[in-house]
Design an enzyme around this catalytic site. Structure first.
Site, PDB file in Angstrom:
ATOM      1  N   LYS A  54      10.342  46.129  30.874  1.00 51.18           N
ATOM      2  CA  LYS A  54       9.729  46.497  29.590  1.00 51.18           C
ATOM      3  C   LYS A  54       9.079  47.874  29.673  1.00 51.18           C
ATOM      4  CE  LYS A  54       5.465  44.986  28.451  1.00 51.18           C
ATOM      5  NZ  LYS A  54       4.522  46.062  28.051  1.00 51.18           N
ATOM      6  N   ASN A  55       8.335  48.125  30.739  1.00 51.58           N
ATOM      7  CA  ASN A  55       7.539  49.351  30.796  1.00 51.58           C
ATOM      8  C   ASN A  55       8.351  50.568  31.197  1.00 51.58           C
ATOM      9  OD1 ASN A  55       5.457  47.831  29.958  1.00 51.58           O
ATOM     10  ND2 ASN A  55       4.401  47.721  31.928  1.00 51.58           N
ATOM     11  N   ARG A 100       1.219  48.602  20.590  1.00 50.13           N
ATOM     12  CA  ARG A 100       0.255  49.629  20.920  1.00 50.13           C
ATOM     13  C   ARG A 100       0.901  50.802  21.617  1.00 50.13           C
ATOM     14  NH1 ARG A 100      -1.460  51.786  24.641  1.00 50.13           N
ATOM     15  NH2 ARG A 100      -3.193  53.196  24.256  1.00 50.13           N
ATOM     16  N   CYS A 108      -6.178  46.777  21.965  1.00 51.91           N
ATOM     17  CA  CYS A 108      -5.356  45.607  22.279  1.00 51.91           C
ATOM     18  C   CYS A 108      -6.257  44.590  22.961  1.00 51.91           C
ATOM     19  CB  CYS A 108      -4.184  46.008  23.173  1.00 51.91           C
ATOM     20  SG  CYS A 108      -4.682  46.196  24.864  1.00 51.91           S
ATOM     21  N   ARG A 122      -8.126  51.061  24.088  1.00 51.05           N
ATOM     22  CA  ARG A 122      -7.021  51.764  24.763  1.00 51.05           C
ATOM     23  C   ARG A 122      -7.032  53.218  24.254  1.00 51.05           C
ATOM     24  NH1 ARG A 122      -3.210  47.921  26.511  1.00 51.05           N
ATOM     25  NH2 ARG A 122      -1.929  49.525  27.475  1.00 51.05           N
ATOM     26  N   PRO A 123      -7.953  54.039  24.771  1.00 50.32           N
ATOM     27  CA  PRO A 123      -8.043  55.413  24.279  1.00 50.32           C
ATOM     28  C   PRO A 123      -6.764  56.199  24.570  1.00 50.32           C
ATOM     29  CG  PRO A 123      -9.344  55.124  26.267  1.00 50.32           C
ATOM     30  CD  PRO A 123      -8.873  53.749  25.871  1.00 50.32           C
ATOM     31  N   ILE A 124      -6.574  57.253  23.802  1.00 45.54           N
ATOM     32  CA  ILE A 124      -5.427  58.141  24.064  1.00 45.54           C
ATOM     33  C   ILE A 124      -5.908  59.582  24.217  1.00 45.54           C
ATOM     34  CG2 ILE A 124      -3.733  56.668  22.901  1.00 45.54           C
ATOM     35  CD1 ILE A 124      -3.910  58.606  20.494  1.00 45.54           C
ATOM     36  N   ASP A 125      -7.158  59.768  24.614  1.00 43.72           N
ATOM     37  CA  ASP A 125      -7.705  61.123  24.764  1.00 43.72           C
ATOM     38  C   ASP A 125      -6.904  61.960  25.760  1.00 43.72           C
ATOM     39  OD1 ASP A 125      -8.827  59.122  26.509  1.00 43.72           O
ATOM     40  OD2 ASP A 125     -10.109  60.663  27.331  1.00 43.72           O
ATOM     41  N   LEU A 126      -6.420  61.331  26.813  1.00 40.23           N
ATOM     42  CA  LEU A 126      -5.655  62.097  27.819  1.00 40.23           C
ATOM     43  C   LEU A 126      -4.285  62.503  27.256  1.00 40.23           C
ATOM     44  CD1 LEU A 126      -6.455  59.961  31.004  1.00 40.23           C
ATOM     45  CD2 LEU A 126      -7.606  62.021  30.179  1.00 40.23           C
ATOM     46  N   ASP A 174      -1.108  44.624  36.181  1.00 42.45           N
ATOM     47  CA  ASP A 174      -0.308  43.650  35.414  1.00 42.45           C
ATOM     48  C   ASP A 174      -0.030  42.382  36.208  1.00 42.45           C
ATOM     49  OD1 ASP A 174       1.728  46.194  33.762  1.00 42.45           O
ATOM     50  OD2 ASP A 174      -0.332  45.533  33.475  1.00 42.45           O
ATOM     51  N   ILE A 214      -8.738  48.804  36.368  1.00 44.56           N
ATOM     52  CA  ILE A 214      -7.997  49.583  35.372  1.00 44.56           C
ATOM     53  C   ILE A 214      -8.452  49.292  33.949  1.00 44.56           C
ATOM     54  CG2 ILE A 214      -5.700  50.145  34.453  1.00 44.56           C
ATOM     55  CD1 ILE A 214      -6.014  51.028  37.344  1.00 44.56           C
ATOM     56  N   ARG A 229       6.522  39.358  24.372  1.00 41.72           N
ATOM     57  CA  ARG A 229       6.514  40.827  24.379  1.00 41.72           C
ATOM     58  C   ARG A 229       7.130  41.358  25.675  1.00 41.72           C
ATOM     59  NH1 ARG A 229       1.301  43.005  24.635  1.00 41.72           N
ATOM     60  NH2 ARG A 229       2.534  44.905  24.862  1.00 41.72           N
TER      61      ARG A 229
HETATM   62  C1  EPZ Z   1       0.801  51.119  30.940  1.00 47.77           C
HETATM   63  O1  EPZ Z   1      -0.180  51.088  29.922  1.00 47.77           O
HETATM   64  C2  EPZ Z   1       1.534  49.793  30.841  1.00 47.77           C
HETATM   65  N1  EPZ Z   1       2.178  49.685  29.534  1.00 47.77           N
HETATM   66  C3  EPZ Z   1       0.544  48.643  31.038  1.00 47.77           C
HETATM   67  O2  EPZ Z   1       1.301  47.428  31.031  1.00 47.77           O
HETATM   68  C4  EPZ Z   1      -0.110  48.801  32.408  1.00 47.77           C
HETATM   69  O3  EPZ Z   1      -1.073  47.779  32.561  1.00 47.77           O
HETATM   70  C5  EPZ Z   1      -0.773  50.172  32.514  1.00 47.77           C
HETATM   71  O4  EPZ Z   1       0.198  51.211  32.233  1.00 47.77           O
HETATM   72  C6  EPZ Z   1      -1.356  50.433  33.899  1.00 47.77           C
HETATM   73  O5  EPZ Z   1      -0.370  50.317  34.850  1.00 47.77           O
HETATM   74  C7  EPZ Z   1       3.358  50.308  29.337  1.00 47.77           C
HETATM   75  O6  EPZ Z   1       3.865  50.998  30.197  1.00 47.77           O
HETATM   76  C8  EPZ Z   1       3.998  50.117  27.987  1.00 47.77           C
HETATM   77  P1  EPZ Z   1      -2.784  53.771  31.317  1.00 47.77           P
HETATM   78  P2  EPZ Z   1      -0.978  52.449  29.546  1.00 47.77           P
HETATM   79  O7  EPZ Z   1      -2.719  54.888  30.338  1.00 47.77           O
HETATM   80  O8  EPZ Z   1      -0.080  53.615  29.625  1.00 47.77           O
HETATM   81  C9  EPZ Z   1      -7.385  54.620  30.453  1.00 47.77           C
HETATM   82  C10 EPZ Z   1       1.791  45.221  30.440  1.00 47.77           C
HETATM   83  O9  EPZ Z   1       1.197  44.155  30.651  1.00 47.77           O
HETATM   84  N2  EPZ Z   1      -6.918  55.706  29.594  1.00 47.77           N
HETATM   85  O10 EPZ Z   1      -2.319  54.017  32.716  1.00 47.77           O
HETATM   86  O11 EPZ Z   1      -1.718  52.222  28.284  1.00 47.77           O
HETATM   87  C11 EPZ Z   1      -7.058  53.250  29.866  1.00 47.77           C
HETATM   88  O12 EPZ Z   1      -8.067  52.860  28.962  1.00 47.77           O
HETATM   89  C12 EPZ Z   1       1.025  46.446  30.008  1.00 47.77           C
HETATM   90  O13 EPZ Z   1       3.030  45.391  30.589  1.00 47.77           O
HETATM   91  C13 EPZ Z   1      -7.840  56.579  29.044  1.00 47.77           C
HETATM   92  O14 EPZ Z   1      -9.040  56.464  29.280  1.00 47.77           O
HETATM   93  O15 EPZ Z   1      -2.018  52.500  30.759  1.00 47.77           O
HETATM   94  C14 EPZ Z   1      -7.007  52.361  31.073  1.00 47.77           C
HETATM   95  O16 EPZ Z   1      -8.337  51.979  31.397  1.00 47.77           O
HETATM   96  C15 EPZ Z   1      -0.459  46.152  29.833  1.00 47.77           C
HETATM   97  N3  EPZ Z   1      -7.399  57.574  28.223  1.00 47.77           N
HETATM   98  C16 EPZ Z   1      -6.489  53.292  32.172  1.00 47.77           C
HETATM   99  O17 EPZ Z   1      -6.651  54.624  31.675  1.00 47.77           O
HETATM  100  C17 EPZ Z   1      -6.069  57.748  27.938  1.00 47.77           C
HETATM  101  O18 EPZ Z   1      -5.711  58.687  27.196  1.00 47.77           O
HETATM  102  C18 EPZ Z   1      -5.024  53.106  32.513  1.00 47.77           C
HETATM  103  O19 EPZ Z   1      -4.300  53.227  31.317  1.00 47.77           O
HETATM  104  C19 EPZ Z   1      -5.139  56.836  28.502  1.00 47.77           C
HETATM  105  C20 EPZ Z   1      -5.586  55.831  29.329  1.00 47.77           C
END
Ligand code: EPZ
Length: 416
Positions: free
Chosen positions: A22-23, A92, A116, A121-125, A305, A327, A397
């Site tokens: 999926k990912n 999301r 979620c 789930r911020p997207i600032d980065l 995960d 995380i 999902r």
């Molecule tokens: C991906 O989510 C995966 N989803 C998640 O899988 C997985 O748990 C996660 O990576 C970590 O490995 C998909 O690939 C579709 P991150 P993502 O950005 O990209 C913070 C599942 O069960 N953060 O690495 O959203 C965030 O809040 C799902 O299959 C910011 O602060 O994960 C989190 O605490 C769940 N600002 C941490 O970073 C940002 O702009 C890691 O998030 C982005 C993230």
């Protein structure tokens, strides 16, 4: 198919081919719009999140159709750069379309992705990476309006190795003039798969899997076929199920190396595990030991995960296991449901301590999120009696057909 019913107590035996990841396929589906032509995805898992991505692709003017087991996308007639609120809210991770739309069209208009079950789930980065490339991002009233004009390749240093931000930066950089360097990139195998897809359509991307990814943008692209990598978390799920229930299983289409922190924990818990070229086998007597503290971390650390899934496998282990979820803020929502089955788990902020009990009991439980739901299936296999899992939409999902897979491995499971 509103509930999964599992009768516990059966050992698991058999061979299962693991579905596509999926990912990996979600960012790859977004990446298909970078090429104004046809791409064929083999091994694409049939998941609700994939169907949500297909709806977004069609909204943007692409063709996206199943042809047997293959998903065929034709992005030649892409004619929109907006993703409306209803489509964004379905999934999301649809924010991953932002970078791809910008790369293709130079404009993008998305509503802010919702939070979620795992917490904010911020997207600032993501947004700071796009701004580094010269994208003008206006955030107004829950909407993101982005104007890229001519993006120019830059060095982007991520303050943390976010998977989604790394992927969005890679996709946007494919539309930028010159070279982009992403520093402190996430190293997950799914990002290597995205690079493999982008190179297959003619983009110049290298370094995925390391902390530094280099993209040379605005390459001429061409039609391609691509096979999605196997899902390492689905593999971890069924290995954990066999570990807990006892038995002997072989999973096919698995890259053993992508699973090493999970198999190391299961080995420490007392399982025999062997890895082949693209298989992994596990044998267990079902009597597991507790393991040293499990601390989730970005790849190659222990995958967040798989935290709930391993926790479920250890509920009847001898001793106690400490989990530290580093995380996500709110990734213990499955604990209350496991307690309903007799689990002994105590939580303090991001730390959970699982103390093994002698028995678990089947109960009506609710999936709280994707991997929390998978954990309920693992626990149900080792519980006495019947477990009825509802809210299974969370599980669908990420798992094509968990009842089919569990029955393939000999479990007593059915839909109701
Ligand atoms: C991906 O989510 C995966 N989803 C998640 O899988 C997985 O748990 C996660 O990576 C970590 O490995 C998909 O690939 C579709 P991150 P993502 O950005 O990209 C913070 C599942 O069960 N953060 O690495 O959203 C965030 O809040 C799902 O299959 C910011 O602060 O994960 C989190 O605490 C769940 N600002 C941490 O970073 C940002 O702009 C890691 O998030 C982005 C993230």
């Amino acid at each position: 198919m509103s509930q999964i019913i599992i009768q516990g107590g059966r050992r698991l035996e058999g061979t299962l081919t693991v579905q596509g990841a999926k990912n990996s396929v979600l960012p790859v589906l977004a990446a298909t719009i970078i090429h104004p032509g046809r791409t064929v995805l083999h091994g694409c898992p049939r998941l609700s999140d994939v169907e949500a991505s297909i709806r977004i692709l069609r909204h943007l003017g692409c063709r996206a159709d199943w042809e047997g087991e293959d998903l065929v996308v034709d992005a030649a007639h892409l004619n929109r750069w907006d993703v409306p609120d209803d489509l964004m809210r379905e999934m999301r991770s649809s924010v991953i379309f932002l970078g791809a739309i910008l790369a293709r069209l130079g404009w993008a208009d998305l509503s802010y992705p919702g939070g979620c079950e795992l917490g904010p789930r911020p997207i600032d980065l993501h947004l700071s990476a796009l701004r580094r490339l010269g994208v003008c991002v206006r955030e107004t009233g829950g909407n993101l309006s982005c104007e890229a004009g001519r993006m120019a390749g830059r060095e982007i240093a991520l303050s943390l190795p976010s998977v989604g931000a790394t992927e969005n930066a890679i996709l946007a950089a494919c539309g930028a003039e010159g070279e982009t360097l992403i520093i402190n990139a996430a190293r997950e195998p799914e990002i290597m798969d995205l690079q493999r897809f982008l190179r297959a359509i003619g983009c110049q991307v290298k370094g995925a899997g390391s902390s530094t990814v280099c993209i040379l943008g605005r390459q001429r692209t061409h039609d391609a076929e691509f096979t999605v990598m196997p899902d390492r978390i689905v593999a971890a799920t069924y290995l954990s199920a066999a570990a807990a229930a006892g038995g002997e299983v072989e999973l096919q289409r698995v890259d053993y190396r992508h699973l090493s922190t999970v198999t190391a924990a299961l080995h420490e818990a007392g399982c025999q595990i062997t890895g082949g070229r693209d298989t992994v086998s596990l044998r267990s007597d079902g009597r597991l030991r507790s393991v040293r503290a499990v601390r989730t971390a970005p790849y190659p650390g222990f995958p967040t995960d798989a935290q709930a899934i391993l926790m479920a496998a250890l509920l009847k282990s001898q001793g106690a296991t400490v989990f530290v979820e580093t995380i996500f803020e709110n990734r213990y929502r499955h604990v209350d449901e496991l307690r309903r089955m007799g689990a002994d788990i105590s939580i303090a902020d991001r730390v959970a301590v699982v103390t093994g009990v002698s028995s678990l009991f089947g109960a009506p439980v609710r999936a709280t999120d994707l991997r929390g739901g998978a954990a309920l299936m693992v626990a149900a296999l080792t519980a006495q009696g019947e477990t009825r899992i509802s809210d299974v939409h969370h599980i669908l999902r990420g798992y094509e057909d968990p009842v089919r897979d569990l029955r393939t491995l000999g479990a007593e499971a059915r839909w109701e």
